[in-house]
Design a protein around this motif. Structure first.
Motif, mmCIF file in Angstrom:
data_model
loop_
_atom_site.group_PDB
_atom_site.id
_atom_site.type_symbol
_atom_site.label_atom_id
_atom_site.label_comp_id
_atom_site.label_asym_id
_atom_site.label_seq_id
_atom_site.Cartn_x
_atom_site.Cartn_y
_atom_site.Cartn_z
ATOM 1 N N THR A 39 0.829 -1.191 0.000
ATOM 2 C CA THR A 39 0.000 0.000 0.000
ATOM 3 C C THR A 39 0.871 1.251 0.000
ATOM 4 O O THR A 39 2.069 1.211 0.312
ATOM 5 N N VAL A 40 0.248 2.358 -0.333
ATOM 6 C CA VAL A 40 0.935 3.650 -0.296
ATOM 7 C C VAL A 40 1.491 3.895 1.114
ATOM 8 O O VAL A 40 2.652 4.289 1.282
ATOM 9 N N HIS A 41 0.675 3.664 2.112
ATOM 10 C CA HIS A 41 1.102 3.901 3.487
ATOM 11 C C HIS A 41 2.299 3.029 3.848
ATOM 12 O O HIS A 41 3.272 3.497 4.466
ATOM 13 N N ALA A 42 2.265 1.754 3.460
ATOM 14 C CA ALA A 42 3.367 0.847 3.773
ATOM 15 C C ALA A 42 4.646 1.265 3.066
ATOM 16 O O ALA A 42 5.747 1.120 3.617
ATOM 17 N N ASN A 43 4.547 1.786 1.847
ATOM 18 C CA ASN A 43 5.726 2.260 1.133
ATOM 19 C C ASN A 43 6.396 3.405 1.878
ATOM 20 O O ASN A 43 7.628 3.506 1.892
ATOM 21 N N VAL A 44 5.603 4.282 2.481
ATOM 22 C CA VAL A 44 6.159 5.402 3.235
ATOM 23 C C VAL A 44 6.693 4.932 4.589
ATOM 24 O O VAL A 44 7.745 5.374 5.054
ATOM 25 N N GLU A 45 5.986 4.011 5.204
ATOM 26 C CA GLU A 45 6.331 3.553 6.551
ATOM 27 C C GLU A 45 7.608 2.720 6.576
ATOM 28 O O GLU A 45 8.323 2.686 7.588
ATOM 29 N N LEU A 46 7.924 2.049 5.473
ATOM 30 C CA LEU A 46 9.046 1.112 5.463
ATOM 31 C C LEU A 46 10.360 1.767 5.870
ATOM 32 O O LEU A 46 11.131 1.214 6.660
ATOM 33 N N GLY A 47 10.648 2.944 5.315
ATOM 34 C CA GLY A 47 11.902 3.614 5.650
ATOM 35 C C GLY A 47 12.007 3.922 7.129
ATOM 36 O O GLY A 47 13.089 3.842 7.720
ATOM 37 N N LEU A 48 10.884 4.256 7.742
ATOM 38 C CA LEU A 48 10.873 4.549 9.173
ATOM 39 C C LEU A 48 11.093 3.278 9.982
ATOM 40 O O LEU A 48 11.758 3.300 11.022
ATOM 41 N N MET A 49 10.544 2.166 9.485
ATOM 42 C CA MET A 49 10.759 0.886 10.154
ATOM 43 C C MET A 49 12.238 0.513 10.121
ATOM 44 O O MET A 49 12.804 0.044 11.116
ATOM 45 N N LEU A 50 12.881 0.746 8.967
ATOM 46 C CA LEU A 50 14.305 0.431 8.844
ATOM 47 C C LEU A 50 15.158 1.298 9.763
ATOM 48 O O LEU A 50 16.272 0.910 10.129
ATOM 49 N N GLN A 51 14.650 2.463 10.113
ATOM 50 C CA GLN A 51 15.352 3.326 11.060
ATOM 51 C C GLN A 51 15.137 2.891 12.505
ATOM 52 O O GLN A 51 15.747 3.439 13.418
ATOM 53 N N GLY A 52 14.229 1.919 12.709
ATOM 54 C CA GLY A 52 13.980 1.439 14.059
ATOM 55 C C GLY A 52 12.932 2.215 14.819
ATOM 56 O O GLY A 52 12.818 2.088 16.043
ATOM 57 N N MET A 53 12.134 3.017 14.105
ATOM 58 C CA MET A 53 11.102 3.790 14.782
ATOM 59 C C MET A 53 9.985 2.875 15.278
ATOM 60 O O MET A 53 9.572 1.959 14.569
ATOM 61 N N PRO A 54 9.471 3.080 16.486
ATOM 62 C CA PRO A 54 8.377 2.254 17.005
ATOM 63 C C PRO A 54 7.153 2.280 16.090
ATOM 64 O O PRO A 54 6.893 3.273 15.400
ATOM 65 N N ARG A 55 6.406 1.186 16.094
ATOM 66 C CA ARG A 55 5.314 0.980 15.138
ATOM 67 C C ARG A 55 4.285 2.102 15.160
ATOM 68 O O ARG A 55 3.932 2.646 14.112
ATOM 69 N N ARG B 66 5.760 5.405 13.772
ATOM 70 C CA ARG B 66 6.006 5.430 12.328
ATOM 71 C C ARG B 66 4.697 5.472 11.545
ATOM 72 O O ARG B 66 4.634 6.081 10.470
ATOM 73 N N ARG B 67 3.635 4.827 12.060
ATOM 74 C CA ARG B 67 2.349 4.897 11.369
ATOM 75 C C ARG B 67 1.833 6.327 11.350
ATOM 76 O O ARG B 67 1.325 6.807 10.339
ATOM 77 N N GLU B 68 1.957 7.005 12.468
ATOM 78 C CA GLU B 68 1.507 8.392 12.548
ATOM 79 C C GLU B 68 2.336 9.294 11.650
ATOM 80 O O GLU B 68 1.807 10.166 10.950
ATOM 81 N N ARG B 69 3.660 9.076 11.670
ATOM 82 C CA ARG B 69 4.545 9.910 10.832
ATOM 83 C C ARG B 69 4.249 9.679 9.357
ATOM 84 O O ARG B 69 4.220 10.633 8.565
ATOM 85 N N ALA B 70 4.034 8.430 8.954
ATOM 86 C CA ALA B 70 3.746 8.126 7.552
ATOM 87 C C ALA B 70 2.446 8.797 7.116
ATOM 88 O O ALA B 70 2.367 9.351 6.008
ATOM 89 N N MET B 71 1.431 8.780 7.982
ATOM 90 C CA MET B 71 0.169 9.417 7.615
ATOM 91 C C MET B 71 0.321 10.931 7.516
ATOM 92 O O MET B 71 -0.235 11.561 6.621
ATOM 93 N N ARG B 72 1.088 11.526 8.412
ATOM 94 C CA ARG B 72 1.341 12.963 8.317
ATOM 95 C C ARG B 72 2.044 13.306 7.006
ATOM 96 O O ARG B 72 1.753 14.324 6.373
ATOM 97 N N ALA B 73 2.984 12.444 6.614
ATOM 98 C CA ALA B 73 3.703 12.681 5.357
ATOM 99 C C ALA B 73 2.751 12.614 4.166
ATOM 100 O O ALA B 73 2.844 13.432 3.239
#
Length: 230
Positions: A81-97, A100-107
């Motif tokens: 999904t679009v959201h998962a594509n944005v969230e992935l980079g944050l996950m790789l940085q080790g951001m808590p779930r 990162r979901r909130e940050r991806a949606m804001r983006a």
């Protein structure tokens, strides 16, 4: 404050010298356009600044530990999904779930795609995919944003949308470097222009100087669309 600097940098791909003798310092808050004919080394220079290609000669230095994000000319979208594509980079940085979901949606809200968050990214239009790529980069909160032909092959409406986003990111204090063939775009978005020819940097001047001041002959011919094929 200096963020990235190349000193006498060269990049070789086998026998091809993609960049030669590049001296370039990038300071915080700059908006730099990299221009030149096809094959002049624009994309390679962006990758060298990021550290994605090894230097055959010279040095790359960074000031502090700048966060660097890059948006490629044809951004790669995962079969998610679009959201998962944005969230992935944050996950790789080790951001808590949850964070990162909130940050991806804001983006996604930032680029006007919150309503598309659950669609598969690969089915979006080229312009929408470019905005997803910008959201993915912005979500990382970079100090430096590298853009490789960010509006190539987009229709006029999509170009205006992407340009507006780039302008907003720069206004937030993000340092922006972009390659572009669109000289109108360079005038609108850049404060400094670097001109490349055959992997060499022939001009590094303010945008005002680039369009109105004296330049090396090759750069002048480029502006007049009279640079000969080689």
């Amino acid at each position: 404050m200096m963020l990235i600097e190349l000193q006498s940098a060269a990049v070789h791909f086998g026998a091809k010298h993609a960049l030669t003798g590049i001296d370039l310092a990038v300071t915080r808050g700059e908006r730099i356009a990299i221009v030149g004919a096809n094959g002049s080394g624009k994309s390679t220079l962006l990758r060298a600044l990021h550290g994605l290609v090894p230097l055959a000669e010279g040095r790359r230095q960074v000031g502090g530990v700048p966060r660097i994000a890059m948006v490629f000319q044809r951004p790669f979208m995962l079969r998610l999904t679009v959201h998962a594509n944005v969230e992935l980079g944050l996950m790789l940085q080790g951001m808590p779930r949850r964070q990162r979901r909130e940050r991806a949606m804001r983006a996604l809200e930032r680029v006007g795609l919150a309503g598309e968050s659950q669609r598969i990214a690969r089915v979006l239009s080229s312009g929408q995919q470019q905005r997803v790529a910008l959201a993915r980069a912005w979500a990382l909160q970079p100090d430096v944003l590298l853009l490789d032909e960010p509006t190539a092959s987009l229709d006029p409406t999509a170009k205006r949308e992407v340009e507006a986003l780039i302008g907003e990111f720069a206004a937030q204090g993000i340092t922006v470097l972009m390659s572009s063939h669109n000289l109108g775009q360079v005038k609108r978005l850049a404060g400094r222009v670097v001109y490349l020819e055959h992997g060499r940097m022939l001009a590094d001047v303010s945008t005002e100087h680039f369009f109105n001041g004296p330049l090396p002959e090759a750069a002048t011919l480029f502006l007049k669309a009279e640079l000969p094929w080689t």
